[in-house]
Design an enzyme around this catalytic site. Structure first.
Site, PDB file in Angstrom:
ATOM      1  N   SER A 148       0.741  -1.373  -0.151  1.00 46.45           N
ATOM      2  CA  SER A 148      -0.018  -0.032  -0.001  1.00 46.45           C
ATOM      3  C   SER A 148       0.936   1.203  -0.163  1.00 46.45           C
ATOM      4  O   SER A 148       1.887   1.355   0.542  1.00 46.45           O
ATOM      5  CB  SER A 148      -0.876   0.087   1.311  1.00 46.45           C
ATOM      6  OG  SER A 148      -1.563   1.209   1.434  1.00 46.45           O
ATOM      7  N   TYR A 161      -2.141  -0.206  10.242  1.00 48.86           N
ATOM      8  CA  TYR A 161      -2.148  -0.533   8.823  1.00 48.86           C
ATOM      9  C   TYR A 161      -0.852  -0.178   8.297  1.00 48.86           C
ATOM     10  O   TYR A 161      -0.224  -0.914   7.407  1.00 48.86           O
ATOM     11  CB  TYR A 161      -3.460  -0.120   8.061  1.00 48.86           C
ATOM     12  CG  TYR A 161      -3.630  -0.266   6.724  1.00 48.86           C
ATOM     13  CD1 TYR A 161      -4.113  -1.652   6.340  1.00 48.86           C
ATOM     14  CD2 TYR A 161      -3.330   0.455   5.801  1.00 48.86           C
ATOM     15  CE1 TYR A 161      -4.304  -1.982   5.036  1.00 48.86           C
ATOM     16  CE2 TYR A 161      -3.406   0.193   4.531  1.00 48.86           C
ATOM     17  CZ  TYR A 161      -4.184  -1.173   3.964  1.00 48.86           C
ATOM     18  OH  TYR A 161      -4.079  -1.358   2.742  1.00 48.86           O
TER      19      TYR A 161
END
Length: 288
Positions: A148, A161
């Site tokens: 990501s 995250y």
């Protein structure tokens, strides 16, 4: 030309393959003539996804679905054995399972444990369970790990995250380094870095895709294009963020260290105008 691992009668395993980017990739592999195994922990989603894949396949023997939590190493080893018994050698592994329940530094420990065990631990488990046999069979192989942009620029708001995806980046870089230095290895790795993608992970309470988001299918199309080009870092744009802006954000993040700025200075009030000018290209000097 396609990547040599993505070839008819080869086998692809897609973790988190019951929805989103994983399902879009599985469909693409089926259409390319591969045997495809999707792995996910949600049985209901698996059943629906399997039906979609079977509708695209030449026959029911081309696809299978396996329920497994990627954070469960022992369970994943059993799943790998089942896939090997059914399809034989694995040529493509896509470690794509991920969750994002939200987090804060001193927030719920359950969320931290879940995110790190699935988003990072699952990729490590998948690679270590399937990778040795992929190396051993000596045929072209490919391991794609889904990272990501948040693992690179680490914006505030969801540290668990960010930590998990930063770990995926570091792990995949180390994996590719080891593969390219292993004599006779025919397996390569790639890091998929999606942009804003309309999936169950990102849509929240929204019912319609925002104009700025790509679909999962667009993301997979871009992934395939860049794999064919030989990219390791598959940095995906979207309808809001062109590659040039991503590059500037990433250079700025690295500049925090090089120029000894405060961490996450992009969001620091004293650097807001400087970053805005740099991002817009008004300041053509380096990020520092």
């Amino acid at each position: 030309m396609h990547h040599p691992a993505i070839a008819p009668l080869h086998t692809a395993v897609v973790m988190g393959g019951a929805s989103g980017i994983g399902l879009a990739a599985a469909k693409r592999f089926v259409r390319a003539g591969l045997r495809v195994a999707i792995v996910d922990r949600r049985i209901e989603d698996l059943a629906a996804a399997l039906a979609e894949l079977e509708a695209l396949a030449d026959g029911p023997d081309q696809v299978l679905a396996a329920a497994c939590d990627v954070s469960d190493r022992a369970g994943l080893e059993k799943t790998a054995a089942h896939i090997a018994e059914t399809f034989g050698k694995v040529h493509v592994l896509m470690n794509n399972a991920g969750i994002q329940p939200g987090s804060s530094i001193f927030g719920d420990q359950t969320n931290w444990d879940a995110v790190l065990s699935i988003n990072l631990g699952g990729i490590i488990n998948g690679t270590r369970v399937f990778g040795p046999s992929m190396l051993a069979h000596g045929e072209p192989g490919l391991i794609v790990n889904t990272g990501s942009k948040q693992g690179i620029t680490t914006p505030p708001g969801d540290p668990a995250y960010n930590v998990s995806k930063a770990g995926v980046k570091v792990f995949t870089e180390a994996l590719q380094h080891e593969l390219r230095n292993t004599q006779g290895a025919q397996v390569e790795a790639a890091l998929l870095i999606p942009g804003f993608v309309w999936t169950g992970l990102t849509k929240g309470s929204r019912t319609e895709k925002p104009a700025g988001a790509w679909t999962a299918e667009e993301t997979v199309d871009f992934m395939m294009e860049r794999l064919e080009a030989g990219d390791f870092y598959i940095l995906c744009p979207d309808n809001d963020t062109p590659r040039r802006l991503d590059e500037r954000r990433m250079r700025w993040a690295a500049g925090d260290i090089i120029d000894n700025r405060p961490p996450l200075s992009r969001w620091h009030k004293d650097y807001a105008e400087h970053f805005a000018a740099y991002a817009a290209g008004e300041d053509e000097a380096d990020a520092g």
